[in-house]
Design an enzyme around this catalytic site. Sequence first.
Site, short mmCIF file in Angstrom:
data_model
loop_
_atom_site.label_atom_id
_atom_site.label_comp_id
_atom_site.label_asym_id
_atom_site.label_seq_id
_atom_site.Cartn_x
_atom_site.Cartn_y
_atom_site.Cartn_z
N GLU A 198 39.53 48.96 41.40
CA GLU A 198 40.53 48.20 40.65
C GLU A 198 41.94 48.81 40.81
O GLU A 198 42.81 48.59 39.98
CB GLU A 198 40.17 48.12 39.15
CG GLU A 198 38.70 47.89 38.82
CD GLU A 198 38.17 46.54 39.31
OE1 GLU A 198 38.96 45.76 39.86
OE2 GLU A 198 36.97 46.28 39.12
N ASP B 268 41.27 41.43 48.12
CA ASP B 268 39.81 41.45 48.10
C ASP B 268 39.30 40.77 49.36
O ASP B 268 39.72 39.65 49.68
CB ASP B 268 39.29 40.67 46.89
CG ASP B 268 39.16 41.55 45.66
OD1 ASP B 268 39.17 42.78 45.79
OD2 ASP B 268 39.05 40.99 44.55
#
Lengths: 215, 530
Positions: free
Chosen positions: B190, B351
């Site tokens: 993250e 991502d």
Amino acid sequence: MVSTSVKPISSAPLSAAEMQRISLEINQDFAPVPCPDKLAPSYPDILSSQELLGISQIISTGFAPSIKNTSPEIVLMPIDPEHVHAYWHLPEPEPLSESNSELTLSLHPLADTHPDDPKYAWLDFFINNRQDQKTLTLPNNTNHQHYFASLSQTDARQQLHTLATSNIAQVPQQEIHDVEPVMNTAQLFQPVAKRCAAHRPSSLILNTSGQNFKH
Amino acid sequence: MKTGYLSLILHAHLPYVRHPEHESFFEENWLFEAITECYIPLIGVLDRLQDDQIDYRLTLSLSPPLLTMLRDDLLQQRYLKYLHSHIELAEKEVFRTQKQAALNELAQFYLKFYQNTLTVYKDQYQGDIISAFKKHHISGQLELITCAATHGFLPLLNISETAVRNQINIGVNTFKSHLGYAPTGIWLPECAYYPGVEKLLAEAELQYFFMDTHGILDANPAPNNGVYAPLNCGNGVHAFGRDPDSSKQVWSSHEGYPGDFDYREYYKDIGFDLELDVVAPYILDGTTRANTGIKYYRITGKDIEKQLYDPVIATKKAKQHAADFINKRQQQIAALTKKMDKAPIIVAPYDAELFGHWWFEGPQWLEEVLRLASVAEQSLATNACSDYLEQYSSAQVATPAASTWGDQGYYSYWLNDSNSWIYPYLHQAESEMEQLALDLNNLTVTPLQTRAANQAARSLLLAQASDWPFIMKAGTTTEYANKRITDHLARFNYLHDCIRKNRINERYLTALETMDNIFPDIDFKDYCPN
């Protein structure tokens, strides 16, 4: 001249029984341990899926997570520049103790060198439960980054007793100003410029189809 | 003359989902969808670039759970079953749509797509996707980096330094065991950074990591070059910051490329649109509607009837968007070069699962970006962060600010009313694991006890994954996330209890080793606090 033979440090001779006992102890404690099996042979060689499921369910039912309330504890975690989160648990009081006395959660900046002295506590919160969680809002416009918390109890003579002290939590430094996005690259050279957090798209987070990825 | 650099980073991660205790398990589809729609298309991009001798640099982080799942026999077998089932569905669609020319063309498009996926997966790479990525690493084009062991959210595990150290070291070791060499960089899960984590990264011999923009801009002292040069955290570990401009162009749901009306609509899938009896064999339990991956419509616009998807037009649009992206980076570099005393580096992390799954045309866009950037006349070149550090060895020393790339920029997505309940249990289990390791360290431990203690460490790590609190907050598959975290904690409790009581049931232990077969080389002694 260097001696080449090992001489016993103790001059007292050892009996045969003593030597046997020592040998046994050394053997038990220091015998070479064979390399452990890394993992058992994999499914389905050993256990059927039904057996795996059964064992999984037994363990999940019998060993569900619970807090082992043996000693008082408080833990402080940073959230953002304006908030920290505390959780705590205290053992149930002794039957004859002052169980009704007031519990206080105090938040201290690390600069505080008197954590046990209530007059130095920065923020106090009265709490009702011996096991609970709470998100705490930090005051605005402070320069403090490091905080710790303590839990204390007031006795019948209004004396405060510290029951537990937390870890030190470091909160992030700056607030994100929820205004104007960066207009051009050059603006990024301005420290603490007004900007937006670079959010990930909401559609990637809030998919409700039930089979999406985590993002 | 190249005056600046573009560093594209794809972070590939999925939570460890593998359920041999069930004959089939729906959430395993997360992996299967990602292989089909993201990883194999990405390999296709890399293979074509290699065939055409395109010179590029791209960075891919492969998380340890993903590496483990991609190499897992059971999941590989189940993936093949999944793929054959999709080929069967596409064949049925070709038949069903034979009197509707436009739809039929799309059905054939999907049939070819799945057949090609099978060829690449089974015939070209023998089910070993990691070997494909390694091939491109060896050729010098692809930089592979690691991630924390189970994608643990490090700032909230940092109640114990040992917890964070193990997340990092086990991540590095897993990478080494699968790729055969040590990574130079790490993707912090993250992008969650807290001051001090660099000490543990240095211990693991990692040279760099990535942060969100404000983590660099709020550094102390303030950065001289914004996010366009790395910061040395003071110990030789470098932080690279995300460029907000290039990020917004891809991530933004409003202004980003993926929202273009010509691109494929993710949310219109035959799993929801067709009669139930047509799609029943291919959805959840034959009764609960779910995405199949076959989608016939384009985004079209807001609140208007969806029009059929045209792959040719979509490809053309992806190329236009790639050209626009490169053009904007060149403009950025031109502006930055005037202000900086070294070449700027524009860091653009995404991502990996965005490309192909959510944004179907993403792989085509990426391929075109890499092709355009390789043209000699361009003022920019792609590179990896390790390349930049080799070229510019001195960097400004500063301490970055605590931050994440999540919503609001800090830790609140992983610590809020929906998920705060997990942390007392996680911290308690970590503390018990460390005490257990200390206690066992002073004893002669039998092979069975060693197995049980190692398995306890695996259970703890799996409970620590950031995916579970993320899903709880997102509100998507919360029941599954709750179950996973409580199951792993229960398994830890069971193992801890039976080791303490010296009553280890080998059958039960074998069952847990079979179900949670990640990190085969783990050593519980690493949980002895330093």
